[in-house]
Design an enzyme around this catalytic site. Structure first.
Site, mmCIF file in Angstrom:
data_model
loop_
_atom_site.group_PDB
_atom_site.id
_atom_site.type_symbol
_atom_site.label_atom_id
_atom_site.label_comp_id
_atom_site.label_asym_id
_atom_site.label_seq_id
_atom_site.Cartn_x
_atom_site.Cartn_y
_atom_site.Cartn_z
ATOM 1 C CD GLU A 297 -6.535 -19.490 8.861
ATOM 2 O OE1 GLU A 297 -6.718 -19.785 10.058
ATOM 3 O OE2 GLU A 297 -5.795 -18.555 8.497
ATOM 4 C CD GLU B 27 -7.723 -20.977 17.868
ATOM 5 O OE1 GLU B 27 -6.574 -20.501 17.913
ATOM 6 O OE2 GLU B 27 -8.759 -20.305 18.072
ATOM 7 C CG ASN C 183 -13.362 -10.569 12.813
ATOM 8 O OD1 ASN C 183 -13.534 -9.542 12.161
ATOM 9 N ND2 ASN C 183 -12.154 -11.028 13.088
#
Length: 219
Positions: A120, A129, A167
Site C-alpha cells: 500500500e 497517496e 472509512n
C-alpha cells in the site's frame, strides 16, 4: 544476514513477489505450549531453546517472543522489510508502530500485515497517496449515511491508505479522533497512520487468517 533474508523473503512472498515454494520457510510455533522455538527453528525446552534468539513460547533469553510481545517486529526485522527508505524515515515509521501499541501474535501475522503495508505504501516510501491532492475528488462519494466535509479531501493516507469519507469517519469513531474533519492527521502523525491501518485490519477480520499465514484470505 540469513535471518534478515528469511524475513525479507517472507514479506515479499505474502505480497506475491516470491512464489509459494518459499512457504515452507515460515516456521510455526511449537505444538506444545511448554516448548520454545529456538533461533534455529527447532522446538524443545531448556536454555538452548528458550534462551538467546528464542522465537516463540516461554522464552527467557534476549530476543524472545511469547505471543504479541513486540520483539517480532524490531529494528532489524523492520530494516529487512523496508530497506529502500533512509534510516531516519524508517525509524520514524517504526516509532509510529511502537506508539500505536499493536504487536503481532506470531511471525506469520507480522509478515502478512507488513506485506499489506509494503504494497500500500510502496515500501513505506509514502503514507500519502502519490496522486494526492489531485485525486482527492475521486474519493468524495459515500456509500454510508456520512457525508464528507466539502473542504477536506479523503484520498489514501496511512499504512493501509485509508480513503473515502465513510472509512475516515468509522476509523475516527473507533480511535476517538475526528478524522472526518481532520483527515490530514493520518499522514501527519505516525501513530495514527498505523492505528488507522490496524482499524481496517480488524474491521475486515484480517487477523485470524493472517495468524495462519493465509495472505490470500486477507485480500
Amino acid at each position: 544476514m540469513m535471518k534478515c533474508m528469511h524475513i525479507y523473503l517472507s514479506i515479499l512472498g505474502v505480497i506475491g513477489f516470491v512464489s509459494s515454494e518459499h512457504d515452507f520457510e515460515r516456521r510455526a510455533a511449537c505444538p506444545d505450549s511448554s516448548m520454545c522455538l529456538s533461533q534455529w527453528g527447532y522446538c524443545g525446552t531448556g536454555p538452548d531453546y528458550c534462551g538467546t534468539g528464542c522465537q516463540a513460547g516461554p522464552c527467557t533469553g534476549s530476543g524472545g517472543s511469547s505471543g504479541g510481545d513486540g520483539t517480532i517486529i524490531n529494528e532489524q526485522t523492520f530494516a529487512c522489510a523496508f530497506n529502500t527508505i533512509d534510516a531516519g524515515t524508517r525509524l520514524n515509521r517504526l516509532n509510529g508502530l511502537r506508539n500505536s501499541g499493536w504487536k503481532p501474535t506470531n511471525k506469520d501475522e507480522a509478515a502478512v500485515f507488513l506485506g499489506h503495508v509494503f504494497h500500500e505504501t510502496d515500501g513505506l516510501k509514502t503514507i500519502r497517496e502519490y496522486c494526492a491532492p489531485g485525486c482527492g475528488s475521486h474519493y468524495a462519494g459515500s456509500w454510508c449515511s456520512i457525508q464528507g466535509n466539502p473542504n477536506k479531501l479523503y484520498y489514501g493516507r496511512g499504512w493501509f491508505q485509508l480513503s473515502w469519507p465513510c472509512n475516515y469517519y468509522a476509523a475516527g469513531q473507533s480511535l476517538g479522533i475526528d478524522l472526518l474533519n481532520n483527515p490530514d492527521l493520518v499522514e501527519q502523525q505516525q501513530d495514527i497512520a498505523v492505528k488507522t491501518a490496524i482499524w481496517f485490519y480488524n474491521a475486515n477480520n484480517m487477523a485470524a487468517p493472517a495468524k495462519q499465514g493465509d495472505f490470500a484470505a486477507t485480500t
